[in-house]
Write a protein that holds these residues in place. Structure first.
Motif, PDB file in Angstrom:
ATOM      1  N   SER A  32      97.854 -76.665  -0.097  1.00  0.00           N
ATOM      2  CA  SER A  32      98.176 -75.855   1.067  1.00  0.00           C
ATOM      3  C   SER A  32      99.268 -76.542   1.880  1.00  0.00           C
ATOM      4  CB  SER A  32      96.941 -75.642   1.949  1.00  0.00           C
ATOM      5  OG  SER A  32      96.459 -76.880   2.419  1.00  0.00           O
ATOM      6  N   SER A  88     104.568 -75.277  -1.324  1.00  0.00           N
ATOM      7  CA  SER A  88     104.472 -74.806  -2.702  1.00  0.00           C
ATOM      8  C   SER A  88     104.293 -75.966  -3.669  1.00  0.00           C
ATOM      9  CB  SER A  88     105.732 -74.021  -3.082  1.00  0.00           C
ATOM     10  OG  SER A  88     105.698 -73.691  -4.459  1.00  0.00           O
ATOM     11  N   LEU A  89     103.263 -75.853  -4.508  1.00  0.00           N
ATOM     12  CA  LEU A  89     103.006 -76.881  -5.504  1.00  0.00           C
ATOM     13  C   LEU A  89     104.072 -76.887  -6.588  1.00  0.00           C
ATOM     14  CD1 LEU A  89     100.831 -79.013  -6.146  1.00  0.00           C
ATOM     15  CD2 LEU A  89      99.685 -77.279  -7.540  1.00  0.00           C
ATOM     16  N   SER A  90     104.811 -75.801  -6.706  1.00  0.00           N
ATOM     17  CA  SER A  90     105.749 -75.657  -7.819  1.00  0.00           C
ATOM     18  C   SER A  90     106.923 -76.621  -7.750  1.00  0.00           C
ATOM     19  CB  SER A  90     106.276 -74.222  -7.884  1.00  0.00           C
ATOM     20  OG  SER A  90     107.041 -73.932  -6.722  1.00  0.00           O
ATOM     21  N   TRP A  98     106.728 -80.218 -12.364  1.00  0.00           N
ATOM     22  CA  TRP A  98     106.737 -78.943 -11.643  1.00  0.00           C
ATOM     23  C   TRP A  98     107.253 -77.814 -12.509  1.00  0.00           C
ATOM     24  CZ3 TRP A  98     111.160 -76.102 -10.756  1.00  0.00           C
ATOM     25  CH2 TRP A  98     112.374 -76.750 -11.010  1.00  0.00           C
ATOM     26  N   THR A 132      98.980 -75.374 -14.479  1.00  0.00           N
ATOM     27  CA  THR A 132      99.158 -74.918 -13.104  1.00  0.00           C
ATOM     28  C   THR A 132      99.178 -73.400 -13.047  1.00  0.00           C
ATOM     29  OG1 THR A 132     101.564 -74.997 -13.304  1.00  0.00           O
ATOM     30  CG2 THR A 132     100.468 -76.970 -12.490  1.00  0.00           C
ATOM     31  N   ASN A 150     101.017 -71.204 -10.373  1.00  0.00           N
ATOM     32  CA  ASN A 150     101.847 -71.243  -9.175  1.00  0.00           C
ATOM     33  C   ASN A 150     101.515 -70.121  -8.203  1.00  0.00           C
ATOM     34  OD1 ASN A 150     103.159 -73.551 -10.005  1.00  0.00           O
ATOM     35  ND2 ASN A 150     104.844 -72.455 -10.976  1.00  0.00           N
ATOM     36  N   ASN A 174      98.877 -71.511  -6.342  1.00  0.00           N
ATOM     37  CA  ASN A 174      99.215 -72.831  -5.797  1.00  0.00           C
ATOM     38  C   ASN A 174      98.149 -73.870  -6.150  1.00  0.00           C
ATOM     39  OD1 ASN A 174     101.504 -73.849  -4.509  1.00  0.00           O
ATOM     40  ND2 ASN A 174     100.498 -73.982  -2.527  1.00  0.00           N
ATOM     41  N   THR A 175      97.750 -73.851  -7.408  1.00  0.00           N
ATOM     42  CA  THR A 175      96.628 -74.671  -7.856  1.00  0.00           C
ATOM     43  C   THR A 175      96.958 -75.320  -9.205  1.00  0.00           C
ATOM     44  OG1 THR A 175      95.037 -73.258  -6.710  1.00  0.00           O
ATOM     45  CG2 THR A 175      94.184 -74.635  -8.484  1.00  0.00           C
TER      46      THR A 175
END
Length: 124
Positions: free
Chosen positions: A25, A28-30, A53, A72, A74, A77-78
């Protein structure tokens, strides 16, 4: 930095499957490389798996390769760790971590953002 929260840990029997989740959170995890590490009592934190990524670089620790899969989502976001054919020696606290630049490194010092961890216990 994104905030990371792991979930999905628990008590399972040897041979079972378990899926860990690490939800990010605040960003962006990407754009990050994400990794999973674990630490058993009295032992150092050990590399489990990492994914860049872009998804183009994936790396696994020797003790889990062929049994665990990192991937992942995206949209959610996990980052996940699918654990199959678990063994008692997989018992540990599992941590999710990210690094902003660089590939799927197995070195824990390359990661600068960590979650609080989730306990996995495998009974024989």
């Amino acid at each position: 930095q994104v905030q990371l929260v792991e979930s999905g840990g628990g008590l399972v029997q040897a041979g079972a499957s378990l899926r860990l989740s690490c939800a990010a959170s605040g960003g962006s995890l990407s754009i990050y490389t994400a990794g999973w590490f674990r630490q058993a009592p009295g032992k150092e934190r050990e590399f489990v798996a990492a994914v860049s990524w872009s998804g183009g670089n994936v790396n696994y620790g020797d003790s889990v390769e062929g049994r665990f899969t990192i991937f992942t989502d995206n949209a959610k976001n996990t980052v996940y760790l699918q654990m199959n054919s678990v063994k008692p020696e997989d018992t540990a606290v599992y941590y999710c971590a990210t690094r902003r630049f660089g590939g799927a490194s197995p070195e824990r010092t390359d990661y600068d953002n960590w979650g609080q961890g989730t306990q996995v216990t495998v009974s024989s």
